[in-house]
Design a protein around this motif. Structure first.
Motif, PDB file in Angstrom:
ATOM      1  N   ASN A  72       0.810  -1.219   0.000  1.00  0.00           N
ATOM      2  CA  ASN A  72       0.000   0.000   0.000  1.00  0.00           C
ATOM      3  C   ASN A  72       0.841   1.266   0.000  1.00  0.00           C
ATOM      4  OD1 ASN A  72      -3.001  -0.745   0.179  1.00  0.00           O
ATOM      5  ND2 ASN A  72      -1.968  -2.203   1.513  1.00  0.00           N
ATOM      6  N   GLN A  73       2.098   1.137  -0.374  1.00  0.00           N
ATOM      7  CA  GLN A  73       2.959   2.316  -0.516  1.00  0.00           C
ATOM      8  C   GLN A  73       3.010   2.786  -1.969  1.00  0.00           C
ATOM      9  OE1 GLN A  73       4.037   3.871   2.420  1.00  0.00           O
ATOM     10  NE2 GLN A  73       2.517   2.309   2.953  1.00  0.00           N
ATOM     11  N   TYR A  74       2.558   1.966  -2.879  1.00  0.00           N
ATOM     12  CA  TYR A  74       2.411   2.317  -4.297  1.00  0.00           C
ATOM     13  C   TYR A  74       3.674   2.945  -4.875  1.00  0.00           C
ATOM     14  CZ  TYR A  74      -2.312   1.384  -2.829  1.00  0.00           C
ATOM     15  OH  TYR A  74      -3.421   0.796  -2.275  1.00  0.00           O
ATOM     16  N   SER A  75       4.812   2.336  -4.553  1.00  0.00           N
ATOM     17  CA  SER A  75       6.098   2.877  -5.002  1.00  0.00           C
ATOM     18  C   SER A  75       6.321   2.676  -6.497  1.00  0.00           C
ATOM     19  CB  SER A  75       7.242   2.237  -4.211  1.00  0.00           C
ATOM     20  OG  SER A  75       7.181   0.830  -4.326  1.00  0.00           O
ATOM     21  N   ASN A  76       5.449   1.944  -7.162  1.00  0.00           N
ATOM     22  CA  ASN A  76       5.567   1.761  -8.599  1.00  0.00           C
ATOM     23  C   ASN A  76       4.951   2.914  -9.393  1.00  0.00           C
ATOM     24  OD1 ASN A  76       3.118   0.748  -7.500  1.00  0.00           O
ATOM     25  ND2 ASN A  76       2.639  -0.276  -9.427  1.00  0.00           N
ATOM     26  N   PHE A  77       4.325   3.875  -8.713  1.00  0.00           N
ATOM     27  CA  PHE A  77       3.761   5.043  -9.375  1.00  0.00           C
ATOM     28  C   PHE A  77       4.751   6.202  -9.306  1.00  0.00           C
ATOM     29  CE2 PHE A  77       0.029   2.528  -8.805  1.00  0.00           C
ATOM     30  CZ  PHE A  77      -0.804   2.877  -9.860  1.00  0.00           C
ATOM     31  N   ARG A  78       4.862   6.944 -10.394  1.00  0.00           N
ATOM     32  CA  ARG A  78       5.787   8.079 -10.483  1.00  0.00           C
ATOM     33  C   ARG A  78       5.019   9.365 -10.778  1.00  0.00           C
ATOM     34  NH1 ARG A  78       8.462   4.981  -8.176  1.00  0.00           N
ATOM     35  NH2 ARG A  78      10.082   3.656  -8.991  1.00  0.00           N
ATOM     36  N   PRO A  79       5.550  10.504 -10.302  1.00  0.00           N
ATOM     37  CA  PRO A  79       4.891  11.783 -10.611  1.00  0.00           C
ATOM     38  C   PRO A  79       4.664  11.931 -12.115  1.00  0.00           C
ATOM     39  CG  PRO A  79       6.662  12.109  -9.034  1.00  0.00           C
ATOM     40  CD  PRO A  79       6.769  10.685  -9.514  1.00  0.00           C
ATOM     41  N   GLY A  80       3.491  12.420 -12.442  1.00  0.00           N
ATOM     42  CA  GLY A  80       3.133  12.623 -13.838  1.00  0.00           C
ATOM     43  C   GLY A  80       2.389  11.451 -14.452  1.00  0.00           C
ATOM     44  N   GLU A  81       2.466  10.287 -13.814  1.00  0.00           N
ATOM     45  CA  GLU A  81       1.741   9.130 -14.336  1.00  0.00           C
ATOM     46  C   GLU A  81       0.257   9.238 -14.002  1.00  0.00           C
ATOM     47  OE1 GLU A  81       5.156   5.658 -14.214  1.00  0.00           O
ATOM     48  OE2 GLU A  81       3.595   5.629 -12.681  1.00  0.00           O
ATOM     49  N   LYS A  90      -4.132   7.486  -1.373  1.00  0.00           N
ATOM     50  CA  LYS A  90      -4.414   6.201  -0.727  1.00  0.00           C
ATOM     51  C   LYS A  90      -3.280   5.831   0.218  1.00  0.00           C
ATOM     52  CE  LYS A  90      -6.169   2.673  -2.623  1.00  0.00           C
ATOM     53  NZ  LYS A  90      -6.565   1.506  -3.416  1.00  0.00           N
ATOM     54  N   LYS A  91      -2.041   6.035  -0.218  1.00  0.00           N
ATOM     55  CA  LYS A  91      -0.869   5.747   0.620  1.00  0.00           C
ATOM     56  C   LYS A  91      -0.912   6.586   1.899  1.00  0.00           C
ATOM     57  CE  LYS A  91       4.127   6.548   0.618  1.00  0.00           C
ATOM     58  NZ  LYS A  91       5.287   6.907  -0.223  1.00  0.00           N
ATOM     59  N   GLU A  92      -1.211   7.865   1.760  1.00  0.00           N
ATOM     60  CA  GLU A  92      -1.256   8.763   2.922  1.00  0.00           C
ATOM     61  C   GLU A  92      -2.319   8.309   3.926  1.00  0.00           C
ATOM     62  OE1 GLU A  92      -2.686  13.259   4.052  1.00  0.00           O
ATOM     63  OE2 GLU A  92      -2.040  12.881   1.994  1.00  0.00           O
ATOM     64  N   ILE A  93      -3.489   7.960   3.443  1.00  0.00           N
ATOM     65  CA  ILE A  93      -4.559   7.501   4.327  1.00  0.00           C
ATOM     66  C   ILE A  93      -4.155   6.194   5.008  1.00  0.00           C
ATOM     67  CG2 ILE A  93      -6.952   6.693   4.451  1.00  0.00           C
ATOM     68  CD1 ILE A  93      -7.471   8.540   1.962  1.00  0.00           C
ATOM     69  N   TYR A  94      -3.614   5.257   4.236  1.00  0.00           N
ATOM     70  CA  TYR A  94      -3.185   3.973   4.791  1.00  0.00           C
ATOM     71  C   TYR A  94      -2.142   4.191   5.882  1.00  0.00           C
ATOM     72  CZ  TYR A  94      -2.359  -1.058   4.724  1.00  0.00           C
ATOM     73  OH  TYR A  94      -2.284  -2.380   5.071  1.00  0.00           O
ATOM     74  N   ASN A  95      -1.202   5.078   5.633  1.00  0.00           N
ATOM     75  CA  ASN A  95      -0.153   5.343   6.617  1.00  0.00           C
ATOM     76  C   ASN A  95      -0.704   6.019   7.866  1.00  0.00           C
ATOM     77  OD1 ASN A  95       1.599   4.129   4.872  1.00  0.00           O
ATOM     78  ND2 ASN A  95       2.564   6.016   4.183  1.00  0.00           N
ATOM     79  N   ARG A  96      -1.705   6.875   7.706  1.00  0.00           N
ATOM     80  CA  ARG A  96      -2.352   7.483   8.874  1.00  0.00           C
ATOM     81  C   ARG A  96      -3.017   6.405   9.726  1.00  0.00           C
ATOM     82  NH1 ARG A  96      -6.289  12.182   7.179  1.00  0.00           N
ATOM     83  NH2 ARG A  96      -6.662  12.149   9.432  1.00  0.00           N
TER      84      ARG A  96
END
Length: 112
Positions: A72-81, A90-96
């Protein structure tokens, strides 16, 4: 994909905080259920009631959240994609959510 409002994200986290504080899965709101059900690592449950039944022991929910942390860290997504902003939200909410129980001895899985 549409981003959630700050109020929507706060309501999701607040619902899960109440579940953790009371140790009662019945406080899980529909919006919090939908968020968790669409998170990586959670199987599809028939509905909110099936999810509540599966995680009646709130410690099982915490363990599943910790186990699915890396996914749930979605590290496979890059800015602009496409969908980058959505996935980062989603990552921010999951981490909260994970921050709510981080001091309880659950190890957040850092890799797959």
């Amino acid at each position: 994909m549409d981003l959630l409002t700050l109020r929507q994200t706060d309501l999701i986290v607040s619902s899960i905080r109440k579940v953790f504080e009371t140790n009662d899965i019945n406080y899980l709101s529909s919006s919090a259920y939908k968020f968790l059900n669409l998170s990586s690592g959670f199987i599809a449950h028939y509905n909110l009631y099936g999810f509540r039944d599966a995680y009646d022991n709130v410690n099982d929910l915490k363990a599943q959240l910790a186990q699915s942390y890396a996914a749930n860290q979605y590290s496979n997504f890059r800015p602009g994609e496409r969908d980058y902003s959505y996935m980062m939200q989603k990552k921010e909410i999951y981490n909260r959510i994970c921050a709510l129980f981080q001091n309880e001895g659950y190890e957040l899985k850092q890799s797959f």
